[in-house]
Scaffold this motif. Structure first.
Motif, PDB file in Angstrom:
ATOM      1  N   GLY A 152      -0.342  19.561   0.562  1.00 48.76           N
ATOM      2  CA  GLY A 152       0.032  20.519  -0.471  1.00 48.76           C
ATOM      3  C   GLY A 152      -0.625  20.215  -1.806  1.00 48.76           C
ATOM      4  N   VAL A 153      -0.788  18.947  -2.125  1.00 52.21           N
ATOM      5  CA  VAL A 153      -1.365  18.603  -3.424  1.00 52.21           C
ATOM      6  C   VAL A 153      -2.838  19.020  -3.493  1.00 52.21           C
ATOM      7  CG1 VAL A 153      -2.195  16.252  -2.936  1.00 52.21           C
ATOM      8  CG2 VAL A 153      -1.267  16.803  -5.203  1.00 52.21           C
ATOM      9  N   MET A 203      -3.903  21.825  -2.312  1.00 52.36           N
ATOM     10  CA  MET A 203      -3.999  23.281  -2.187  1.00 52.36           C
ATOM     11  C   MET A 203      -4.129  24.016  -3.506  1.00 52.36           C
ATOM     12  SD  MET A 203      -1.464  23.993   1.030  1.00 52.36           S
ATOM     13  CE  MET A 203      -1.647  25.771   0.915  1.00 52.36           C
ATOM     14  N   SER A 204      -4.083  23.298  -4.626  1.00 52.71           N
ATOM     15  CA  SER A 204      -4.407  23.963  -5.882  1.00 52.71           C
ATOM     16  C   SER A 204      -5.861  24.422  -5.873  1.00 52.71           C
ATOM     17  CB  SER A 204      -4.173  23.024  -7.068  1.00 52.71           C
ATOM     18  OG  SER A 204      -2.799  22.816  -7.256  1.00 52.71           O
ATOM     19  N   ASP A 212     -10.518  29.126   3.451  1.00 53.68           N
ATOM     20  CA  ASP A 212     -11.196  29.887   2.393  1.00 53.68           C
ATOM     21  C   ASP A 212     -11.875  28.962   1.399  1.00 53.68           C
ATOM     22  OD1 ASP A 212     -10.604  32.520   3.120  1.00 53.68           O
ATOM     23  OD2 ASP A 212      -8.603  32.378   2.225  1.00 53.68           O
ATOM     24  N   ASP A 225     -12.701  28.262  -2.337  1.00 46.52           N
ATOM     25  CA  ASP A 225     -12.102  28.681  -3.609  1.00 46.52           C
ATOM     26  C   ASP A 225     -12.688  27.780  -4.688  1.00 46.52           C
ATOM     27  OD1 ASP A 225     -10.440  30.358  -5.107  1.00 46.52           O
ATOM     28  OD2 ASP A 225      -8.858  28.873  -5.146  1.00 46.52           O
ATOM     29  N   VAL A 226     -11.822  27.061  -5.422  1.00 44.06           N
ATOM     30  CA  VAL A 226     -12.365  26.072  -6.358  1.00 44.06           C
ATOM     31  C   VAL A 226     -13.113  24.995  -5.570  1.00 44.06           C
ATOM     32  CG1 VAL A 226     -11.777  24.363  -8.114  1.00 44.06           C
ATOM     33  CG2 VAL A 226     -10.551  26.548  -8.009  1.00 44.06           C
ATOM     34  N   PHE A 235     -10.187  14.813  -8.547  1.00 43.06           N
ATOM     35  CA  PHE A 235      -8.866  14.516  -7.996  1.00 43.06           C
ATOM     36  C   PHE A 235      -8.979  13.212  -7.232  1.00 43.06           C
ATOM     37  CE2 PHE A 235      -6.107  14.329  -4.350  1.00 43.06           C
ATOM     38  CZ  PHE A 235      -4.887  14.734  -4.828  1.00 43.06           C
ATOM     39  N   SER A 236      -8.034  12.325  -7.410  1.00 45.85           N
ATOM     40  CA  SER A 236      -8.042  11.085  -6.636  1.00 45.85           C
ATOM     41  C   SER A 236      -6.612  10.691  -6.292  1.00 45.85           C
ATOM     42  CB  SER A 236      -8.726   9.959  -7.423  1.00 45.85           C
ATOM     43  OG  SER A 236      -8.031   9.706  -8.625  1.00 45.85           O
ATOM     44  N   LEU A 237      -6.493   9.926  -5.238  1.00 49.50           N
ATOM     45  CA  LEU A 237      -5.200   9.425  -4.785  1.00 49.50           C
ATOM     46  C   LEU A 237      -5.297   7.912  -4.671  1.00 49.50           C
ATOM     47  CD1 LEU A 237      -3.806  11.588  -1.825  1.00 49.50           C
ATOM     48  CD2 LEU A 237      -2.632  11.007  -3.954  1.00 49.50           C
ATOM     49  N   LYS A 242      -8.731  37.527  -4.205  1.00 52.26           N
ATOM     50  CA  LYS A 242      -8.183  37.405  -2.854  1.00 52.26           C
ATOM     51  C   LYS A 242      -6.943  38.290  -2.673  1.00 52.26           C
ATOM     52  CE  LYS A 242     -10.549  33.156  -2.078  1.00 52.26           C
ATOM     53  NZ  LYS A 242     -10.527  31.729  -1.799  1.00 52.26           N
ATOM     54  N   LEU A 251     -12.745  30.646 -12.264  1.00 50.54           N
ATOM     55  CA  LEU A 251     -13.797  29.655 -12.026  1.00 50.54           C
ATOM     56  C   LEU A 251     -14.635  29.349 -13.264  1.00 50.54           C
ATOM     57  CD1 LEU A 251     -15.012  30.774  -8.470  1.00 50.54           C
ATOM     58  CD2 LEU A 251     -13.597  28.798  -9.028  1.00 50.54           C
ATOM     59  N   ASP A 309      -3.420  10.367 -11.348  1.00 57.09           N
ATOM     60  CA  ASP A 309      -3.344  10.119  -9.904  1.00 57.09           C
ATOM     61  C   ASP A 309      -2.636  11.277  -9.198  1.00 57.09           C
ATOM     62  OD1 ASP A 309      -3.626   8.695  -7.537  1.00 57.09           O
ATOM     63  OD2 ASP A 309      -1.706   7.670  -7.788  1.00 57.09           O
ATOM     64  N   GLU A 339       4.682  16.117  -6.470  1.00 60.68           N
ATOM     65  CA  GLU A 339       4.044  16.122  -5.144  1.00 60.68           C
ATOM     66  C   GLU A 339       2.933  17.170  -5.063  1.00 60.68           C
ATOM     67  OE1 GLU A 339       7.195  16.160  -5.815  1.00 60.68           O
ATOM     68  OE2 GLU A 339       8.285  14.687  -4.611  1.00 60.68           O
ATOM     69  N   TRP A 340       3.013  18.202  -5.885  1.00 65.83           N
ATOM     70  CA  TRP A 340       1.956  19.207  -5.948  1.00 65.83           C
ATOM     71  C   TRP A 340       1.151  19.092  -7.246  1.00 65.83           C
ATOM     72  CZ3 TRP A 340       4.737  24.370  -4.103  1.00 65.83           C
ATOM     73  CH2 TRP A 340       5.008  24.263  -2.730  1.00 65.83           C
ATOM     74  N   ALA A 367       3.674  25.484   2.358  1.00 61.93           N
ATOM     75  CA  ALA A 367       2.704  24.418   2.592  1.00 61.93           C
ATOM     76  C   ALA A 367       2.179  23.796   1.304  1.00 61.93           C
ATOM     77  CB  ALA A 367       1.542  24.963   3.423  1.00 61.93           C
ATOM     78  N   GLY A 368       2.057  24.596   0.271  1.00 69.12           N
ATOM     79  CA  GLY A 368       1.464  24.060  -0.948  1.00 69.12           C
ATOM     80  C   GLY A 368       1.358  25.129  -2.011  1.00 69.12           C
ATOM     81  N   PRO A 369       0.762  24.752  -3.153  1.00 70.74           N
ATOM     82  CA  PRO A 369       0.785  25.629  -4.318  1.00 70.74           C
ATOM     83  C   PRO A 369      -0.347  26.651  -4.372  1.00 70.74           C
ATOM     84  CG  PRO A 369      -0.147  23.531  -4.918  1.00 70.74           C
ATOM     85  CD  PRO A 369       0.199  23.434  -3.456  1.00 70.74           C
TER      86      PRO A 369
END
Lengths: 125, 325
Positions: free
Chosen positions: A39-40, A42-43, A49, A51-52, A106-108, B78, B114, B186, B227-228, B285-287
């Motif tokens: 989910g993180v 999916m921004s 698809d 996208d960014v 983005f990093s984890l 979209k 974008l 992070d 978390e998102w 599922a996500g944002p």
């Protein structure tokens, strides 16, 4: 015996490198946890698809910069990387460290979370 | 907030009841007006300011009206909204038709999808239809290549400091624009960075504690759903600098839905997008963009009107969906 000592050092260094490189493979990833953690991502990404970021379906094993229709940074397009689990782990640890000039910021830091996400992506082919 | 989201309404009612500071007293279409003075709740409809003065051209004496819009995502095409320019224009038309014209508009980022020159051009041209000033902060979608805020700054915040932070005074309140999308932390969470936090401390140092403060930034300045990535890693450092103020209102975007939290004298509020909704925190599922049936889209996007009726009191916030505008 300088040569033998040198060989020992090289062998030791290779073993250390192998151990490091293997971390992503030896840290068991849980695809179910990875699905939730995804989910993180999916921004900017989705499985199907552009996208960014580019679409992710089939990313594990794919050559970097190869998704049709996505405009990559020259750095990533020319990196020659293949998205093996090890390379994905390095990428998610710090994209600019792996590929200076890449556009993903983005990093984890959590190795387990990286392994889980990679395990999930490996199921989405 | 919306009566179409009973779960959210319930969570707010629970939070409000626990603190005993606010009480939801009136529903106005898709939104509710919150007013808080001296810890005592009151409420009214969006048109109440008109009724008080009897003059539709002016709000209540001493009041300040402004509108927040957010996440217009010009360039996004979209299914969740194939024409984000049209819905931004609808929002602008609604603002222009408000009986009490706002003093200014705040845009809390993701102006474009974008950050291409073409998308910036379209957004600027549409937003130029507003006759009042528009104050911007960038979203992460407005940062070219994920790290370069300069094209955004040149167009939308040419006088700003650093990556785009600035402040101004209006109606007796102090407005602070913060940028938390250029250097993320992070897990993709927002970050302000020490230079911006130091600037903020200095910026408010001269203000009396009775000054109402309004902070606006793109990512939520509270841990809404880390978390998102829905939060800001060093928000506490910034908010600590504002602790002494009696009224602090924090306005954010990014999550494309109304969420609100009250913490003491701080009110945190996120606005709807003018483009498309996203799932509630942790739902789904996500944002990503949430595709609704076309006839439901305008109930899930919209704008926020804010009124400061008394310079020493908290602000009244009304969220209105385009369907009800």
């Amino acid at each position: 015996m300088p040569d033998r000592r040198l060989m020992s050092l090289i062998l030791a260094a290779a073993m250390i490198a192998a151990a490091g490189a293997a971390s992503a493979l030896t840290t068991p990833g849980d695809p179910m946890r990875g699905k939730a953690l995804y989910g993180v991502c999916m921004s900017c990404h989705s499985l199907d698809d552009n996208d960014v970021g580019p679409r992710h379906r089939g990313v594990v094993g794919r050559r970097a910069g190869a998704v049709p229709g996505f405009h990559y940074s020259p750095a990533l397009a020319g990196s020659g990387l293949v998205w093996t689990p090890v390379n994905l782990d390095r990428w998610l640890s710090g994209p600019q460290t792996l590929v200076p000039g890449a556009r993903m910021f983005f990093s984890l830091s959590d190795a387990q979370k990286r392994a889980d996400i990679i395990a999930y992506l490996a199921t989405q082919n | 907030m919306s009566d179409r989201n009973p779960k959210l309404s319930a969570s707010i009612t629970e939070a409000v009841g626990r603190r005993g500071l606010l009480k939801c007293m009136a529903w106005a279409g898709a939104g509710v007006l919150w007013t808080l003075g001296g810890g005592v709740a009151s409420s009214g409809l969006l048109g109440a300011a008109r009724a008080e003065t009897g003059n539709p051209a002016k709000g209540a004496a001493g009041s300040l009206n402004f509108v927040q819009i957010s996440d217009s995502h010009i360039g996004f095409k979209k299914p969740a909204n194939p024409d984000t320019l049209a819905t931004l224009r609808e929002t602008i038309a609604h603002i222009r038709a408000l009986p009490v014209q706002p003093s200014f508009v705040i845009h809390t980022g993701d102006i474009t999808h974008l950050a291409t020159p073409e998308q910036f051009d379209l957004a600027q041209k549409a937003l130029a239809e507003l006759s009042m000033p528009v104050h911007y902060v960038p979203g992460e979608h407005d940062i070219v290549d994920g790290s370069d805020p300069r094209p955004y700054l040149e167009r939308f915040a040419p006088g700003a400091k650093g990556d785009g932070w600035y402040s101004f005074d209006a109606g007796g309140a102090h407005f602070i624009a913060l940028v938390n999308v250029v250097h993320t932390g992070d897990g993709g969470i927002g970050a302000l960075g020490p230079a911006q936090v130091a600037w903020l401390r200095d910026d408010v140092a001269h203000l009396p504690s009775s000054t109402p403060v309004v902070v606006f930034a793109h990512f939520p300045l509270w841990a809404l759903y880390p978390e998102w990535g829905w939060g800001t890693t060093d928000a506490a450092a910034a908010l600590t600098a504002l602790n002494r103020f009696g009224s602090v209102t924090v306005l954010n975007g990014h999550i494309h839905q109304v969420q609100q939290k009250i913490e003491g004298h701080m009110t945190f509020h996120t606005a709807r997008s003018t483009a498309y909704p996203q799932p509630a925190p942790g739902q789904g599922a996500g944002p990503g963009p949430l595709a609704l049936p076309a006839e439901q889209l305008r109930a899930a996007i919209g704008l926020t009107s804010v009124t400061s009726r008394h310079v020493h009191g908290p602000l009244a916030i009304v969220d209105r969906a385009l369907a009800d505008a």
